[in-house]
Motif scaffolding. Structure first.
Motif, short mmCIF file in Angstrom:
data_model
loop_
_atom_site.label_atom_id
_atom_site.label_comp_id
_atom_site.label_asym_id
_atom_site.label_seq_id
_atom_site.Cartn_x
_atom_site.Cartn_y
_atom_site.Cartn_z
N LYS A 1 0.86 -1.30 -0.06
CA LYS A 1 0.09 -0.02 0.05
C LYS A 1 0.87 1.37 0.07
N ASN A 2 1.86 1.37 0.98
CA ASN A 2 2.52 2.50 1.04
C ASN A 2 4.03 2.88 0.13
N GLU A 3 4.47 1.50 -0.02
CA GLU A 3 5.82 1.84 -0.82
C GLU A 3 6.13 1.28 -2.30
N SER A 4 5.02 0.55 -2.75
CA SER A 4 5.08 -0.08 -3.99
C SER A 4 4.29 0.93 -5.23
N ASN A 5 5.36 0.97 -6.02
CA ASN A 5 4.57 1.76 -7.10
C ASN A 5 3.75 0.97 -8.24
N PHE A 6 4.23 -0.41 -8.12
CA PHE A 6 3.89 -1.19 -9.11
C PHE A 6 2.74 -2.34 -8.74
N MET A 7 2.49 -2.35 -7.59
CA MET A 7 1.36 -3.39 -7.07
C MET A 7 0.21 -2.57 -6.52
N LYS A 8 -0.78 -3.25 -6.44
CA LYS A 8 -1.90 -2.67 -5.77
C LYS A 8 -2.68 -3.77 -4.96
N LEU A 9 -2.89 -3.60 -3.66
CA LEU A 9 -3.75 -4.69 -3.04
C LEU A 9 -5.06 -4.76 -3.17
N GLU A 10 -5.46 -5.98 -3.87
CA GLU A 10 -7.13 -5.72 -4.06
C GLU A 10 -7.53 -6.83 -3.07
N GLY A 11 -7.03 -7.68 -2.28
CA GLY A 11 -7.58 -8.59 -1.17
C GLY A 11 -6.81 -9.49 -0.71
N LEU A 12 -7.62 -10.35 0.18
CA LEU A 12 -6.73 -11.76 0.34
C LEU A 12 -7.52 -12.99 -0.04
N PHE B 1 -12.25 -20.10 6.06
CA PHE B 1 -12.95 -19.03 5.45
C PHE B 1 -13.04 -18.08 6.74
N THR B 2 -13.46 -18.73 7.68
CA THR B 2 -13.79 -17.54 8.96
C THR B 2 -12.74 -16.87 9.12
N ARG B 3 -11.41 -17.64 9.29
CA ARG B 3 -10.13 -16.86 9.70
C ARG B 3 -9.97 -15.90 8.43
N LEU B 4 -9.96 -16.24 7.16
CA LEU B 4 -9.70 -15.41 6.31
C LEU B 4 -10.56 -14.15 6.45
N HIS B 5 -12.17 -14.12 6.88
CA HIS B 5 -13.05 -13.02 7.19
C HIS B 5 -12.39 -12.25 8.13
N GLU B 6 -11.86 -13.01 9.17
CA GLU B 6 -11.18 -12.19 10.50
C GLU B 6 -9.89 -11.32 9.84
N LEU B 7 -9.13 -11.84 9.28
CA LEU B 7 -7.94 -11.12 8.67
C LEU B 7 -8.42 -9.92 7.91
N ARG B 8 -9.40 -10.24 6.83
CA ARG B 8 -9.92 -9.14 6.21
C ARG B 8 -10.54 -7.90 6.96
N GLN B 9 -11.24 -8.35 8.13
CA GLN B 9 -12.00 -7.30 8.80
C GLN B 9 -10.79 -6.57 9.61
N GLY C 1 -7.88 -6.28 8.37
CA GLY C 1 -7.13 -5.36 7.34
C GLY C 1 -7.90 -4.03 6.81
N ILE C 2 -9.11 -4.21 7.15
CA ILE C 2 -9.79 -2.80 6.89
C ILE C 2 -9.68 -1.89 8.13
N LYS C 3 -9.80 -2.52 9.27
CA LYS C 3 -9.57 -1.35 10.19
C LYS C 3 -8.23 -0.77 10.33
N LYS C 4 -7.06 -1.52 9.74
CA LYS C 4 -6.01 -1.17 9.72
C LYS C 4 -5.50 -0.01 8.54
N ASN C 5 -6.65 -0.04 7.54
CA ASN C 5 -6.68 0.70 6.42
C ASN C 5 -5.70 0.36 5.38
N PHE C 6 -5.57 -1.15 5.23
CA PHE C 6 -4.74 -1.85 4.19
C PHE C 6 -5.84 -2.26 3.36
N LEU C 7 -6.72 -2.63 3.48
CA LEU C 7 -7.90 -3.05 2.59
C LEU C 7 -9.22 -2.33 2.48
N ARG C 8 -9.98 -2.24 1.45
CA ARG C 8 -10.97 -1.69 1.23
C ARG C 8 -12.18 -2.82 1.54
N LYS C 9 -13.18 -2.34 1.71
CA LYS C 9 -14.18 -3.27 1.76
C LYS C 9 -15.00 -3.54 0.46
#
Length: 94
Positions: free
Chosen positions: A29-40, A62-70, A72-80
């Motif tokens: 998210k913050n340092e790569s000019n060539f990648m864009k994080l779309e999700g997990l 998939f429950t664990r993946l959902h927890e990690l996604r949530q 990531g959203i709180k840390k502002n790394f992922l979009r909803k």
């Protein structure tokens, strides 16, 4: 997409540790000019899939993946974004 090893299986790829996952997400998210994080993503274990189907319970991977996604959203790394499971895609293609 960043792959998370939610099952802990040695034969699967992906991040095992939450801290490492979010360090990578922060870099993308913050340092790569060539990648864009779309999700997990994850490739869950066959055993968890069978157990979930037999016992009619949520799949632990998939429950664990959902927890990690949530987190990531709180840390502002992922979009909803819409979550798609194989089951949703299967139903969509029928």
């Amino acid at each position: 997409m960043l792959q998370c090893n939610t099952s802990g299986e040695e034969n699967k790829g992906g991040f095992l540790e939450e801290e490492e996952l979010f360090r990578a997400a922060e870099f993308v998210k913050n340092e790569s000019n060539f990648m864009k994080l779309e999700g997990l993503m994850t490739i869950g274990s066959v055993e968890n899939s069978k157990r979930a189907a037999e016992e009619n319970i949520p799949n632990a991977d998939f429950t664990r993946l959902h927890e990690l996604r949530q987190k990531g959203i709180k840390k502002n790394f992922l979009r909803k974004l819409e979550l798609f499971s194989c089951r949703k895609i299967e139903n969509f293609t029928r």
